[in-house]
Design a protein around this motif. Sequence first.
Motif, mmCIF file in Angstrom:
data_model
loop_
_atom_site.group_PDB
_atom_site.id
_atom_site.type_symbol
_atom_site.label_atom_id
_atom_site.label_comp_id
_atom_site.label_asym_id
_atom_site.label_seq_id
_atom_site.Cartn_x
_atom_site.Cartn_y
_atom_site.Cartn_z
ATOM 1 N N UNK A 48 0.862 -1.182 -0.003
ATOM 2 C CA UNK A 48 0.057 0.068 -0.019
ATOM 3 C C UNK A 48 0.845 1.464 0.093
ATOM 4 N N UNK A 49 0.310 2.397 -0.725
ATOM 5 C CA UNK A 49 1.092 3.565 -0.625
ATOM 6 C C UNK A 49 1.242 4.225 0.737
ATOM 7 N N UNK A 50 2.241 4.444 1.215
ATOM 8 C CA UNK A 50 2.234 5.072 2.568
ATOM 9 C C UNK A 50 3.215 6.119 2.319
ATOM 10 N N UNK A 51 3.025 7.309 3.440
ATOM 11 C CA UNK A 51 3.976 8.483 3.242
ATOM 12 C C UNK A 51 5.080 7.860 4.087
ATOM 13 N N UNK A 52 6.202 8.765 3.678
ATOM 14 C CA UNK A 52 7.471 8.459 4.414
ATOM 15 C C UNK A 52 7.455 8.858 5.841
ATOM 16 N N UNK A 53 8.361 8.328 6.482
ATOM 17 C CA UNK A 53 8.393 8.706 7.963
ATOM 18 C C UNK A 53 8.617 10.044 8.221
ATOM 19 N N UNK A 54 8.022 10.732 9.459
ATOM 20 C CA UNK A 54 8.051 11.986 9.531
ATOM 21 C C UNK A 54 8.573 12.257 11.083
ATOM 22 N N UNK A 55 9.874 13.273 11.083
ATOM 23 C CA UNK A 55 10.285 13.708 12.111
ATOM 24 C C UNK A 55 9.960 15.004 12.540
ATOM 25 N N UNK A 56 9.145 15.415 13.416
ATOM 26 C CA UNK A 56 8.792 16.445 13.830
ATOM 27 C C UNK A 56 9.292 17.552 15.023
ATOM 28 N N UNK A 57 10.305 16.534 15.766
ATOM 29 C CA UNK A 57 11.031 17.452 16.800
ATOM 30 C C UNK A 57 12.106 18.148 16.587
ATOM 31 N N UNK A 58 12.321 19.400 16.908
ATOM 32 C CA UNK A 58 13.348 20.072 16.558
ATOM 33 C C UNK A 58 13.594 21.170 17.658
ATOM 34 N N UNK A 59 13.491 20.611 18.994
ATOM 35 C CA UNK A 59 13.743 21.618 19.958
ATOM 36 C C UNK A 59 14.347 21.005 21.110
ATOM 37 N N UNK A 60 15.593 21.638 21.423
ATOM 38 C CA UNK A 60 16.408 21.030 22.722
ATOM 39 C C UNK A 60 16.990 19.806 22.371
ATOM 40 N N UNK A 61 16.836 18.844 23.183
ATOM 41 C CA UNK A 61 17.305 17.703 22.979
ATOM 42 C C UNK A 61 16.552 16.533 22.228
ATOM 43 N N UNK A 62 15.142 17.066 21.692
ATOM 44 C CA UNK A 62 14.475 16.276 21.005
ATOM 45 C C UNK A 62 14.345 16.793 19.670
ATOM 46 N N UNK A 63 15.703 16.302 18.782
ATOM 47 C CA UNK A 63 15.876 16.611 17.390
ATOM 48 C C UNK A 63 15.528 15.105 16.730
ATOM 49 N N UNK A 64 14.725 15.302 15.581
ATOM 50 C CA UNK A 64 14.243 14.186 14.939
ATOM 51 C C UNK A 64 15.575 13.520 14.116
ATOM 52 N N UNK A 65 16.013 12.188 14.262
ATOM 53 C CA UNK A 65 16.839 11.866 13.513
ATOM 54 C C UNK A 65 16.797 10.438 13.120
ATOM 55 N N UNK A 66 17.026 9.857 11.918
ATOM 56 C CA UNK A 66 16.766 8.600 11.452
ATOM 57 C C UNK A 66 18.184 7.922 11.497
ATOM 58 N N UNK A 67 18.749 6.854 12.460
ATOM 59 C CA UNK A 67 20.188 6.397 12.322
ATOM 60 C C UNK A 67 19.870 4.926 11.977
ATOM 61 N N UNK A 68 21.032 4.684 11.153
ATOM 62 C CA UNK A 68 21.054 3.181 10.469
ATOM 63 C C UNK A 68 19.802 2.740 9.978
ATOM 64 N N UNK A 69 19.137 3.650 9.247
ATOM 65 C CA UNK A 69 17.834 3.155 8.770
ATOM 66 C C UNK A 69 17.859 2.721 7.238
#
Length: 69
Positions: A48-69
């Motif tokens: 099924x068509x699915x949207x890509x992963x979304x990272x919305x945190x960008x404040x302080x220690x909550x930065x959206x990251x994809x590691x080893x994906x």
Amino acid sequence: MPGAGAGDRATGGRGTIDSYFDAHMDLCAVHPEFKLDNDRWPILTHVPPRPPAKFVHDEGDRVGRAINS
């Protein structure tokens, strides 16, 4: 299996390393007994068509990251 011939080996001897090896070698043959393009035995897939992963945190220690994906 629909469309398989009477002498088809693909349905027998399941569960052993030897049968797995034999089935693999049969698929590598010029004219394999087990044909993946058998119209009477379709391999149905649906992704099924699915949207890509979304990272919305960008404040302080909550930065959206994809590691080893």
